[in-house]
Design a protein around this motif. Structure first.
Motif, PDB file in Angstrom:
ATOM      1  N   THR A   9      13.352  -6.407  -2.805  1.00  0.00           N
ATOM      2  CA  THR A   9      14.707  -6.056  -3.239  1.00  0.00           C
ATOM      3  C   THR A   9      15.758  -6.868  -2.491  1.00  0.00           C
ATOM      4  N   MET A  10      15.410  -7.375  -1.309  1.00  0.00           N
ATOM      5  CA  MET A  10      16.332  -8.197  -0.538  1.00  0.00           C
ATOM      6  C   MET A  10      16.303  -9.659  -0.988  1.00  0.00           C
ATOM      7  N   GLY A  11      15.292 -10.015  -1.780  1.00  0.00           N
ATOM      8  CA  GLY A  11      15.186 -11.392  -2.240  1.00  0.00           C
ATOM      9  C   GLY A  11      14.080 -12.186  -1.587  1.00  0.00           C
ATOM     10  N   PHE A  12      13.318 -11.553  -0.687  1.00  0.00           N
ATOM     11  CA  PHE A  12      12.201 -12.245  -0.048  1.00  0.00           C
ATOM     12  C   PHE A  12      11.080 -12.472  -1.054  1.00  0.00           C
ATOM     13  N   VAL A  13      10.388 -13.585  -0.892  1.00  0.00           N
ATOM     14  CA  VAL A  13       9.237 -13.915  -1.726  1.00  0.00           C
ATOM     15  C   VAL A  13       8.043 -14.176  -0.811  1.00  0.00           C
ATOM     16  N   ALA A  14       6.906 -13.572  -1.130  1.00  0.00           N
ATOM     17  CA  ALA A  14       5.696 -13.782  -0.335  1.00  0.00           C
ATOM     18  C   ALA A  14       5.168 -15.196  -0.567  1.00  0.00           C
ATOM     19  N   TRP A  15       4.730 -15.829   0.520  1.00  0.00           N
ATOM     20  CA  TRP A  15       4.146 -17.164   0.418  1.00  0.00           C
ATOM     21  C   TRP A  15       2.739 -17.031  -0.138  1.00  0.00           C
ATOM     22  N   PRO A  75      -2.692   1.237   6.031  1.00  0.00           N
ATOM     23  CA  PRO A  75      -2.182  -0.142   5.939  1.00  0.00           C
ATOM     24  C   PRO A  75      -1.777  -0.537   4.525  1.00  0.00           C
ATOM     25  N   ARG A  76      -2.569  -0.130   3.529  1.00  0.00           N
ATOM     26  CA  ARG A  76      -2.233  -0.453   2.134  1.00  0.00           C
ATOM     27  C   ARG A  76      -0.928   0.218   1.726  1.00  0.00           C
ATOM     28  N   ALA A  77      -0.765   1.489   2.121  1.00  0.00           N
ATOM     29  CA  ALA A  77       0.423   2.250   1.716  1.00  0.00           C
ATOM     30  C   ALA A  77       1.690   1.680   2.336  1.00  0.00           C
ATOM     31  N   TRP A  78       1.674   1.405   3.657  1.00  0.00           N
ATOM     32  CA  TRP A  78       2.912   0.918   4.273  1.00  0.00           C
ATOM     33  C   TRP A  78       3.190  -0.527   3.895  1.00  0.00           C
ATOM     34  N   THR A  90       6.823  -4.287   1.644  1.00  0.00           N
ATOM     35  CA  THR A  90       6.993  -5.514   0.868  1.00  0.00           C
ATOM     36  C   THR A  90       7.823  -5.274  -0.394  1.00  0.00           C
ATOM     37  N   SER A  91       7.766  -4.063  -0.934  1.00  0.00           N
ATOM     38  CA  SER A  91       8.624  -3.727  -2.070  1.00  0.00           C
ATOM     39  C   SER A  91      10.087  -3.774  -1.653  1.00  0.00           C
ATOM     40  N   PHE A  92      10.371  -3.297  -0.437  1.00  0.00           N
ATOM     41  CA  PHE A  92      11.748  -3.352   0.074  1.00  0.00           C
ATOM     42  C   PHE A  92      12.168  -4.794   0.314  1.00  0.00           C
ATOM     43  N   LEU A  93      11.276  -5.609   0.877  1.00  0.00           N
ATOM     44  CA  LEU A  93      11.606  -7.020   1.086  1.00  0.00           C
ATOM     45  C   LEU A  93      11.933  -7.710  -0.231  1.00  0.00           C
TER      46      LEU A  93
END
Length: 219
Positions: free
Chosen positions: A170-176, A157-160, A165-168
Motif C-alpha cells: 500500500t506504500m508503493g513498495f515492490v518485492a524484488w 511467519p506466514r501470517a505476519w 508485505t500487504s502494508f508495504l
C-alpha cells in the motif's frame, strides 16, 4: 591469579515485569485472542516468556524486550496448523544493499517491526493457555481462542509476512523477484530499499525526507 577486566554480564532476566506488561498490553490492544471456555477434546498450545536485550551502540543495555512465545511442538498438523513458511534472507543481498548505502553516503535505519504487523490474522482455529503471570482472575479456567498469530506458532511467519508485505504494498513498495526479503520503493528520482529478516528491518533511502517518512509509517 588472573583478574578479569570484562564488563559485567547483563542478566538474561529483567528485574521487573515492565517488559512483560508492555508485551501483554500490546497483545490485548491488538485483539490477539478472546477468552473462552475450553472446548472438550481440543489441542491446547502452551507458551513461555522469553527476553531479549536491546543495546546501545556501545554494548550497554537500553531495555529488555519480552515476547510471549508458543511452543510450536505442542501443535498438531492438520488440527491447528497447515501450511508453513520460512523467510530465507540471502547474505549477498544484504551485502549489496549495505554497499550501495555506504558508497552513496545514505543513512541506514534498523527498525523493529511493530506488534500490529507481527501478529497476522490466523486462518486456523487455535486454542492456547493464558499468558503466564497474566491469567484473568475473572476467568481462571478460560483459554485463549486466537485470532492473531503469535511467536512460535507454526503458521506465524506466514501470517505476519503476509500482513506486513500487504502494508508495504500500500506504500508503493515492490518485492524484488530475486529475493523476497528485499522491497524497493521509487518516488520520482528517490529510491528506498527495505530488507526484512525475522522481525527486524534494515531501511535505507537516497533522500532523508523519504527515509523519515517510511520510518514514521513503520514505527
Amino acid at each position: 591469579m588472573a583478574v578479569s577486566t570484562s564488563s559485567p554480564t547483563i542478566s538474561p532476566i529483567p528485574a521487573n515485569y515492565n517488559a512483560m506488561l508492555e508485551e501483554y498490553n500490546a497483545l490485548v490492544h491488538n485483539k490477539t485472542w478472546s477468552l473462552v471456555s475450553c472446548p472438550a477434546g481440543v489441542n491446547l498450545v502452551f507458551g513461555k516468556w522469553i527476553f531479549r536485550h536491546k543495546l546501545h551502540p556501545d554494548g550497554s543495555l537500553t531495555r529488555y524486550k519480552a515476547h510471549w512465545v508458543f511452543r510450536g511442538f505442542t501443535q498438531q498438523p492438520g488440527v491447528d496448523y497447515g501450511e508453513t513458511f520460512s523467510l530465507v534472507v540471502k547474505p549477498a543481498t544484504i551485502r549489496v544493499i549495505l554497499s550501495i548505502a555506504v558508497s552513496s553516503n545514505w543513512a541506514i535505519n534498523q527498525l523493529d517491526i511493530k506488534n500490529a504487523f507481527l501478529h497476522g490474522t490466523l486462518d486456523e482455529v487455535v486454542y492456547s493457555q493464558q499468558p503466564a503471570g497474566f491469567v484473568d482472575n475473572t476467568y481462571l479456567t478460560a483459554v485463549c481462542k486466537l485470532h492473531k498469530a503469535i511467536y512460535g506458532l507454526k503458521q506465524a511467519p506466514r501470517a505476519w509476512f503476509h500482513r506486513f508485505t500487504s502494508f508495504l504494498s500500500t506504500m508503493g513498495f515492490v518485492a524484488w523477484h530475486c529475493d523476497t526479503s528485499l522491497f524497493i520503493l521509487r518516488r520520482g528520482p528517490a529510491v528506498a530499499y527495505l530488507l526484512l529478516y525475522v522481525d527486524d528491518i534494515i531501511l535505507t533511502a537516497s533522500t532523508a525526507p523519504l527515509l523519515a517518512s517510511i520510518t514514521s509509517a513503520l514505527t
